[in-house]
Design a protein around this motif. Structure first.
Motif, mmCIF file in Angstrom:
data_model
loop_
_atom_site.group_PDB
_atom_site.id
_atom_site.type_symbol
_atom_site.label_atom_id
_atom_site.label_comp_id
_atom_site.label_asym_id
_atom_site.label_seq_id
_atom_site.Cartn_x
_atom_site.Cartn_y
_atom_site.Cartn_z
ATOM 1 N N LEU A 186 53.808 32.215 87.007
ATOM 2 C CA LEU A 186 55.080 32.506 86.338
ATOM 3 C C LEU A 186 54.980 32.216 84.834
ATOM 4 C CD1 LEU A 186 57.724 33.470 87.635
ATOM 5 C CD2 LEU A 186 58.616 31.169 87.313
ATOM 6 N N ILE A 187 54.311 31.108 84.487
ATOM 7 C CA ILE A 187 54.144 30.776 83.058
ATOM 8 C C ILE A 187 53.317 31.870 82.371
ATOM 9 C CG2 ILE A 187 53.169 29.139 81.395
ATOM 10 C CD1 ILE A 187 53.785 26.901 83.402
ATOM 11 N N ILE A 188 52.254 32.325 83.046
ATOM 12 C CA ILE A 188 51.416 33.389 82.464
ATOM 13 C C ILE A 188 52.261 34.641 82.216
ATOM 14 C CG2 ILE A 188 49.506 34.994 82.971
ATOM 15 C CD1 ILE A 188 48.078 32.675 84.376
ATOM 16 N N LYS A 189 53.116 34.964 83.195
ATOM 17 C CA LYS A 189 53.967 36.154 83.046
ATOM 18 C C LYS A 189 54.952 35.983 81.882
ATOM 19 C CE LYS A 189 57.202 39.011 85.403
ATOM 20 N NZ LYS A 189 58.192 39.047 86.422
ATOM 21 N N GLU A 190 55.565 34.799 81.805
ATOM 22 C CA GLU A 190 56.534 34.546 80.723
ATOM 23 C C GLU A 190 55.868 34.637 79.353
ATOM 24 O OE1 GLU A 190 58.163 30.730 81.678
ATOM 25 O OE2 GLU A 190 59.578 31.582 83.118
ATOM 26 N N GLN A 191 54.653 34.088 79.252
ATOM 27 C CA GLN A 191 53.952 34.122 77.966
ATOM 28 C C GLN A 191 53.546 35.553 77.610
ATOM 29 O OE1 GLN A 191 53.741 31.574 75.844
ATOM 30 N NE2 GLN A 191 54.933 30.428 77.329
ATOM 31 N N ALA A 192 53.183 36.348 78.635
ATOM 32 C CA ALA A 192 52.845 37.753 78.376
ATOM 33 C C ALA A 192 54.095 38.505 77.895
ATOM 34 C CB ALA A 192 52.284 38.401 79.637
ATOM 35 N N LYS A 236 57.406 41.098 73.557
ATOM 36 C CA LYS A 236 58.614 41.072 72.714
ATOM 37 C C LYS A 236 58.208 40.927 71.241
ATOM 38 C CE LYS A 236 63.087 40.755 72.525
ATOM 39 N NZ LYS A 236 63.847 41.887 72.814
ATOM 40 N N LEU A 237 57.236 40.038 71.003
ATOM 41 C CA LEU A 237 56.793 39.803 69.625
ATOM 42 C C LEU A 237 56.190 41.069 69.020
ATOM 43 C CD1 LEU A 237 56.147 37.866 67.240
ATOM 44 C CD2 LEU A 237 54.005 37.343 68.389
ATOM 45 N N THR A 238 55.319 41.756 69.789
ATOM 46 C CA THR A 238 54.714 42.964 69.232
ATOM 47 C C THR A 238 55.771 44.055 69.028
ATOM 48 O OG1 THR A 238 53.942 43.392 71.468
ATOM 49 C CG2 THR A 238 52.288 42.738 69.908
ATOM 50 N N GLU A 239 56.756 44.126 69.942
ATOM 51 C CA GLU A 239 57.854 45.108 69.755
ATOM 52 C C GLU A 239 58.600 44.817 68.451
ATOM 53 O OE1 GLU A 239 59.005 46.008 74.409
ATOM 54 O OE2 GLU A 239 60.360 44.795 73.184
ATOM 55 N N ASN A 240 58.895 43.527 68.223
ATOM 56 C CA ASN A 240 59.608 43.155 67.006
ATOM 57 C C ASN A 240 58.785 43.426 65.753
ATOM 58 O OD1 ASN A 240 62.079 42.331 67.963
ATOM 59 N ND2 ASN A 240 61.387 40.269 68.416
ATOM 60 N N LEU A 241 57.481 43.157 65.839
ATOM 61 C CA LEU A 241 56.613 43.413 64.681
ATOM 62 C C LEU A 241 56.573 44.898 64.355
ATOM 63 C CD1 LEU A 241 53.632 41.005 65.352
ATOM 64 C CD2 LEU A 241 55.129 40.976 63.367
ATOM 65 N N LEU A 242 56.513 45.715 65.418
ATOM 66 C CA LEU A 242 56.518 47.165 65.193
ATOM 67 C C LEU A 242 57.831 47.596 64.554
ATOM 68 C CD1 LEU A 242 54.869 48.631 68.414
ATOM 69 C CD2 LEU A 242 54.065 48.840 66.066
ATOM 70 N N ALA A 243 58.940 47.001 65.042
ATOM 71 C CA ALA A 243 60.255 47.348 64.481
ATOM 72 C C ALA A 243 60.320 46.960 63.009
ATOM 73 C CB ALA A 243 61.355 46.654 65.274
ATOM 74 N N ILE A 245 50.341 37.285 57.651
ATOM 75 C CA ILE A 245 49.227 37.393 58.607
ATOM 76 C C ILE A 245 48.965 36.046 59.268
ATOM 77 C CG2 ILE A 245 46.719 37.799 58.808
ATOM 78 C CD1 ILE A 245 47.156 40.010 56.655
ATOM 79 N N SER A 246 49.043 34.966 58.467
ATOM 80 C CA SER A 246 48.768 33.654 59.061
ATOM 81 C C SER A 246 49.857 33.271 60.067
ATOM 82 C CB SER A 246 48.569 32.629 57.938
ATOM 83 O OG SER A 246 49.369 31.522 58.129
ATOM 84 N N THR A 247 51.134 33.579 59.753
ATOM 85 C CA THR A 247 52.213 33.260 60.706
ATOM 86 C C THR A 247 52.085 34.101 61.973
ATOM 87 O OG1 THR A 247 53.595 33.072 58.747
ATOM 88 C CG2 THR A 247 54.721 32.841 60.854
ATOM 89 N N VAL A 248 51.800 35.414 61.801
ATOM 90 C CA VAL A 248 51.675 36.278 62.981
ATOM 91 C C VAL A 248 50.524 35.797 63.866
ATOM 92 C CG1 VAL A 248 51.134 38.614 63.789
ATOM 93 C CG2 VAL A 248 52.675 38.310 61.885
ATOM 94 N N SER A 249 49.394 35.429 63.224
ATOM 95 C CA SER A 249 48.246 34.967 64.014
ATOM 96 C C SER A 249 48.633 33.740 64.808
ATOM 97 C CB SER A 249 47.061 34.618 63.113
ATOM 98 O OG SER A 249 46.845 35.653 62.223
ATOM 99 N N HIS A 250 49.374 32.838 64.181
ATOM 100 C CA HIS A 250 49.796 31.628 64.877
ATOM 101 C C HIS A 250 50.709 31.977 66.064
ATOM 102 C CE1 HIS A 250 51.093 27.532 65.537
ATOM 103 N NE2 HIS A 250 52.329 28.005 65.584
ATOM 104 N N GLY A 295 62.131 33.297 71.719
ATOM 105 C CA GLY A 295 62.461 34.136 70.578
ATOM 106 C C GLY A 295 61.320 34.162 69.597
ATOM 107 N N SER A 296 61.329 35.165 68.706
ATOM 108 C CA SER A 296 60.239 35.286 67.738
ATOM 109 C C SER A 296 60.695 34.927 66.328
ATOM 110 C CB SER A 296 59.736 36.726 67.735
ATOM 111 O OG SER A 296 60.778 37.576 67.291
ATOM 112 N N GLY A 297 62.011 34.816 66.124
ATOM 113 C CA GLY A 297 62.508 34.536 64.776
ATOM 114 C C GLY A 297 62.468 35.766 63.881
ATOM 115 N N LEU A 298 62.372 36.966 64.482
ATOM 116 C CA LEU A 298 62.352 38.184 63.658
ATOM 117 C C LEU A 298 63.674 38.958 63.733
ATOM 118 C CD1 LEU A 298 58.775 39.585 64.387
ATOM 119 C CD2 LEU A 298 59.653 38.813 62.198
#
Ligand code: ADP
Length: 242
Positions: free
Chosen positions: A54-60, A65-72, A16-21, A194-197
């Motif tokens: 563009l930065i806002i879009k990239e961060q979104a 991607k991160l939430t997709e990976n977490l769901l996977a 939880i702490s890593t995901v929050s970060h 990347g998310s490292g997942l």
């Protein structure tokens, strides 16, 4: 039993702490750039505004991607595999074709032995494994280099190797890269999203199909090797054939 519960709770708290970060970093950046656009937008040039948007879009995109990976990851912990004994030649060719179509940075060389023995896999998950490894080979390789995919077999295993020329993986990191949220901290890797997942997911899936996966670097060449037992040697397959 108490010890097991404690270590499970510790692992959950760490997760939880890593995901929050991981969530907070892109969110902070999105809020910061949106604030600047709102409060000082009139002082910025068109070019600067475009850059911030563009930065806002990239961060979104990074958050998606991160939430997709977490769901996977969470799905993978509960989802049953549908195992079938198959020749994976076409599945591999499709995955390489998909990555190649989206990537003009590399060339792709795919050599698959004829008459490959069948292996017992979940075909969707097998493709997810292949996509992750081939995509990583393109992400972490130098431009205009060749990504090589070779598929061979011996009397017990089908052996898949994916190699690229680029960022190397040190001996000390060879096992660590398969852990949740591990990204190597080379200056080059930090520039790549990347998310490292991905490799954590990949290794979990490979092992659920009784395979093994490992990475090796020699100079600037990195090879990921995945081995699956051929169906004739797989206990489950043999049990079903009876
Ligand atoms: P992500 O790519 O989202 O960071 P992965 O779990 O797929 O996460 O990979 C973990 C880390 O392993 C990467 O961040 C990178 O440092 C390293 N890595 C993966 N594939 C390669 C490769 N082909 N060459 C060099 N390093 C790699």
């Amino acid at each position: 039993m108490k010890n097991d519960e404690n270590s499970l709770q510790k692992a959950q708290a760490e997760f939880i702490s890593t995901v929050s970060h991981e969530l907070r970093t892109p969110l902070t950046s999105i809020r910061g750039f949106a604030d600047t656009l709102l409060t000082s937008g009139d002082k910025l040039s068109e070019e600067q505004k475009q850059k911030f948007i563009l930065i806002i879009k990239e961060q979104a995109n990074r958050l998606i991607k991160l939430t997709e990976n977490l769901l996977a990851v969470s799905k993978n912990e509960v989802e049953k595999l549908v195992l079938k004994s198959v020749d994976v030649t076409l599945l591999i060719e499709n995955c390489v074709g998909l990555v190649a179509a989206q990537n003009k940075k590399n060339t792709f060389n795919c050599k698959i032995d004829k008459n490959l023995p069948k292996i017992l896999v979940d075909t969707d998950k097998f493709q997810q494994i292949m996509l992750n490894i081939v995509e990583n080979a393109t992400k972490y390789s130098n431009p205009e280099t060749e990504v090589q995919i070779s598929v061979t077999s011996d009397d017990k295993f089908v052996i898949i190797k994916v190699s690229d020329i680029g960022i190397k993986i040190d001996e000390k990191d060879k096992l660590r890269i398969f852990e949740k949220f591990t990204r190597l901290s080379t200056p080059l890797t930090q520039k790549i999203e990347g998310s490292g997942l991905g490799l954590y997911l990949t290794k979990t899936l490979v092992e659920r199909m009784k395979g093994t996966i490992g990475a090796d670097s020699d100079g600037d060449k990195t090879v990921f090797k995945v081995k699956f037992p051929i169906s004739a040697y797989d206990d489950d397959a043999r049990a079903k054939m009876k």
